[in-house]
Design a protein around this motif. Structure first.
Motif, mmCIF file in Angstrom:
data_model
loop_
_atom_site.group_PDB
_atom_site.id
_atom_site.type_symbol
_atom_site.label_atom_id
_atom_site.label_comp_id
_atom_site.label_asym_id
_atom_site.label_seq_id
_atom_site.Cartn_x
_atom_site.Cartn_y
_atom_site.Cartn_z
ATOM 1 N N LYS A 1 41.460 34.439 46.375
ATOM 2 C CA LYS A 1 39.932 34.494 46.827
ATOM 3 C C LYS A 1 39.531 36.500 47.351
ATOM 4 N N THR A 2 40.857 36.589 47.929
ATOM 5 C CA THR A 2 40.911 38.252 48.553
ATOM 6 C C THR A 2 41.343 38.813 47.531
ATOM 7 N N THR A 3 41.882 39.142 47.020
ATOM 8 C CA THR A 3 42.243 39.397 45.305
ATOM 9 C C THR A 3 41.131 40.165 45.215
ATOM 10 N N LEU B 1 32.560 40.024 52.620
ATOM 11 C CA LEU B 1 32.698 39.673 53.794
ATOM 12 C C LEU B 1 34.141 38.242 53.274
ATOM 13 N N ASP B 2 34.974 38.782 53.437
ATOM 14 C CA ASP B 2 36.240 38.371 53.439
ATOM 15 C C ASP B 2 36.194 36.811 54.737
ATOM 16 N N GLU B 3 36.130 35.804 54.984
ATOM 17 C CA GLU B 3 36.477 34.915 55.548
ATOM 18 C C GLU B 3 35.783 35.747 57.319
ATOM 19 N N PRO B 4 35.176 35.810 56.719
ATOM 20 C CA PRO B 4 34.021 36.809 58.390
ATOM 21 C C PRO B 4 34.263 36.123 59.644
HETATM 22 MG MG MG Z 1 42.247 35.346 51.252
#
Ligand code: MG
Ligand code: ADP
Length: 360
Positions: free
Chosen positions: A47-49, A162-165
């Motif tokens: 996901k983050t990548t 939005l990365d796990e905000p």
């Molecule tokens: Mg991540």
């Protein structure tokens, strides 16, 4: 028309052990104008990548990225009309809230007055008007995350990542922020790509959920479809509690399917399928789609209650089927007819609420 198109995105990392891992293994994704898309999946699924590749902090090994039809694959991160909100909001502690929010405008050479106006507007949008002159240390965790949000929207990006905000916030605040974020998205009228590993959060907020697994997209669809018609066992188990039955198809006729478990329990389904007699099939029935009854029924499972868990508005019943096999979970509203462990019951369901997953 799509704001974002990702085609064949691939990114391989070396592992500390000397091997390689495909963080993105051929990802295709479209995001519509004004759409709220959620990437959902377990830790390490990429996901983050994917977000970092879209924002330009990470380069793809192969694949294409288009924003409003323009190739942005080689564009430096700071030029992309995209901004990111992270879980750790990393505000500058020695700057006021207003300067934190206006920072990117200052770097871009905006006038003091323009900075003030735009930062004020962004703070108002996240419900923090009047806090501009405070220092970050004078704010609560939830307020600081709102400042980070204001900072990300101040330059009016076309796409917000939005990365796990909300992961660092406690449950109550998280639920409140979920609603606020959704409202903010429609007010801004831009697309959000939101990352979470929390299935409930994904179901609540998204127009569309993209379930990822091992660098690939496992399923993509509206929350209701992902929940009701999971394509694979992985999706079924990842999105909420579920009862799974390993079965063999006994007969398919006129939109009705009869499946048999190993123990010989009949399960009736009512849906389109490509399956035929003799095929193996995993059947999903959600715990809220089972009803506890006393009388026998041809569309149900006989069993004995082993545990009852009281959760306020809901009751969880665990039921051991009479013919053997896995314990089943039933979630029902708390009502007067409370049953106890040891009671013999029938669990009934509507055939249209039973669902066959495509691959096991
Ligand atoms: Mg991540
Ligand atoms: P998620 O955000 O879904 O938890 P990530 O995108 O962070 O997943 O990671 C996907 C995979 O890529 C994981 O196996 C992770 O260990 C690996 N990975 C991510 N970034 C790097 C990196 N900079 N160097 C090496 N491996 C990485």
């Amino acid at each position: 028309t799509q704001i974002l198109e990702v085609r064949g995105a691939r990114r391989v990392f070396k592992t500390p052990e000397g091997g390689t891992v495909a963080a993105l293994d051929g990802v295709d994704l479209d995001v519509g104008q004004n759409e709220f898309v959620t990437l959902l999946g377990p830790s390490g699924c990429g996901k983050t990548t994917l977000l970092r590749s879209i924002s330009g902090f990470e380069q793809l090994d192969s694949g294409a990225l288009m924003l409003e039809g323009k190739d942005i694959g080689r564009m430096p991160a700071f030029r992309r009309p995209v901004n990111t909100v992270f879980q750790s909001y990393a505000l500058f502690s020695h700057m006021t809230v207003e300067r934190n929010v206006a920072y990117s405008l200052e770097v871009a050479g905006a006038s003091k007055q323009e900075q003030k106006i735009l930062a004020g507007e962004a703070l108002e949008m996240v419900g923090l008007s009047g806090t501009g002159s405070r220092m970050p240390s004078q704010l609560s965790g939830g307020q600081r995350q709102r400042v980070a949000l204001a900072r990300a929207i101040v330059a009016r990006p076309k796409l917000l990542l939005l990365d796990e905000p909300l992961s660092a916030l406690d449950r109550r605040l998280r639920q409140k922020m979920q609603i606020e974020l959704k409202a903010l998205q429609s007010e801004l009228g831009i697309a959000f790509v939101f990352v979470t590993h929390d299935q409930e959060e994904a179901l609540t907020m998204s127009d569309r959920i993209v379930v990822m697994r091992g660098g690939q997209i496992e399923q993509c669809g509206a929350p209701r479809d992902i929940f009701r018609k999971p394509r694979t066992k992985f999706v079924a188990e990842f999105i909420g509690d579920t009862n799974l039955f390993e079965t063999t198809i006994e007969c398919v006729h006129g939109g009705r399917i009869l499946a048999l478990t190993r123990e010989g329990t009949k399960i009736w389904l009512s849906e389109e399928t490509k399956l035929a007699k003799g095929d193996a099939a995993t059947v999903v029935i959600r715990p809220t789609d089972l009803q506890v009854q006393d009388a026998h029924s041809s569309c149900g499972f006989r069993g004995k209650i082993t545990r009852v868990i009281y959760l306020g508005t809901d009751l969880h019943y665990y039921v051991q089927p009479a013919v053997g096999g896995q314990e089943l979970l039933v979630v029902s509203r708390t009502d007067g007819s409370r049953r106890a462990p040891g009671d013999e019951v029938t669990l009934t369901y509507r055939p249209e609420r039973a669902h066959v997953v495509e691959d096991c």
